[in-house]
Scaffold this active site. Structure first.
Site, short mmCIF file in Angstrom:
data_model
loop_
_atom_site.label_atom_id
_atom_site.label_comp_id
_atom_site.label_asym_id
_atom_site.label_seq_id
_atom_site.Cartn_x
_atom_site.Cartn_y
_atom_site.Cartn_z
N SER A 133 0.74 -1.33 -0.05
CA SER A 133 0.04 -0.10 -0.01
C SER A 133 1.18 1.36 0.08
CB SER A 133 -0.91 -0.15 1.15
OG SER A 133 -1.80 0.98 1.00
N ASP B 112 -5.54 -3.29 -2.58
CA ASP B 112 -4.47 -2.81 -1.71
C ASP B 112 -3.87 -4.33 -0.85
OD1 ASP B 112 -3.34 -2.08 0.77
OD2 ASP B 112 -4.31 -0.19 0.70
#
Length: 297
Positions: free
Chosen positions: A40, A151
């Site tokens: 991320s 993510d």
């Protein structure tokens, strides 16, 4: 004695600015970063760092971005609340057209496939596309590719395993971004969505219970993510854990970037003695015996 290290950079949206301070502290103390694994925000900031863009140059770009943040969607985006137009423009300055093989520092990012429900470690291909996959917060940013990648923090908040795979013989420094001030209530954390959706919609939400519901939902997600991070660190056992005090910032909150940079620097400086210990002869032999042998089997 060689001072080579690899980094496992955790997710957390704008909190990832602290990664820049961590790296600057390491470089100021003459450590050489030979690998970066990012999840991320860790992937977002790790990519230009792996391209050997200076942390202060990246910080300047972040400060400039926050002057007029752009989260517009494009017509080709999958269903999402906001887009990555502005983020892509900033990334283009540093990594446009680069593949993983072009990067002078070994690099990997993690994503999660909504098709299979499994983690995907990306180590080849276009770097910018990989970064856009690892930052695709489900429902907030667009998913990526045929595998519906989102993510990486969904399953792997701090990619210690991926970092160790880049070079198992050197210490792994893990940088989680969830540490909060003492007595901080989860309800004080800003909701991801509330901070970035258009003002007119925010006004409408705050007149209803939807805004409050989103805040409760966000608090629950934060608690679960914090516990997952701690459990994962217990299992993966990085050599050094650096904990910038940035967990009280909302994922997409507008922040003073310099404050987060400085906090990352402070947190890394605090752990320099632990890093010296991790690089000791005895610990180096233990690490090489444990991880390089395991990799070869």
């Amino acid at each position: 004695m060689a001072k080579n290290i690899v980094l496992a950079l955790g997710g957390g949206g704008v909190r990832g600015i602290a990664h820049l301070g961590v790296v600057q502290c390491l470089l100021d103390n003459e450590y050489e970063i030979v690998g970066i694994a990012g999840t991320s925000a860790g992937g977002l900031f790790g990519a230009p760092l792996a391209a050997q863009v200076s942390s202060r140059e990246i910080l300047a770009a972040v400060i400039d971005f926050f002057k007029s943040p752009n989260f517009r969607r494009t017509s080709s985006d999958s269903a999402s609340l906001i887009g990555t137009t502005g983020i892509e423009r900033v990334l283009a300055k540093f990594i446009e057209g680069k593949t993983f093989n072009d990067l002078p520092i070994k690099f990997s990012v993690t994503a999660v496939s909504f098709k299979t429900g499994k983690e995907v470690v990306i180590t080849e291909g276009d770097v910018k596309k990989a970064v856009l996959a690892t930052i695709a917060i489900p429902g907030v940013f667009p998913t990526r590719g045929e595998d519906v990648l989102v993510d990486g923090g969904v399953l792997d908040p701090v990619p210690v395993r991926s970092a160790r795979a880049l070079n198992p013989s050197v210490p792994v420094i893990a940088v989680p971004l969830h540490t909060k001030p003492a007595n901080f209530s989860p309800m004080q954390t800003n909701t991801v969505v509330i901070d970035q959706i258009p003002e007119a919609i925010v006004d409408r939400l705050t007149r209803t219970r939807i805004g409050e519901s989103l805040r409760y939902m966000n608090a629950g997600v934060e608690l679960g993510s914090d516990q997952l991070t701690e459990l994962d660190l217990e299992v993966t056992k990085p050599d050094v854990v650096v904990r910038p005090l940035v967990g009280h910032y909302g994922t997409l909150q507008k922040v003073d970037a310099t404050e987060l940079f400085d906090e990352g620097y402070r947190a890394m400086e605090e752990q320099l003695p632990a890093l010296v210990d991790a690089l000791s002869f005895v610990n180096s032999i233990k690490r090489i015996s444990k991880y390089t042998t395991a990799k070869s089997e």
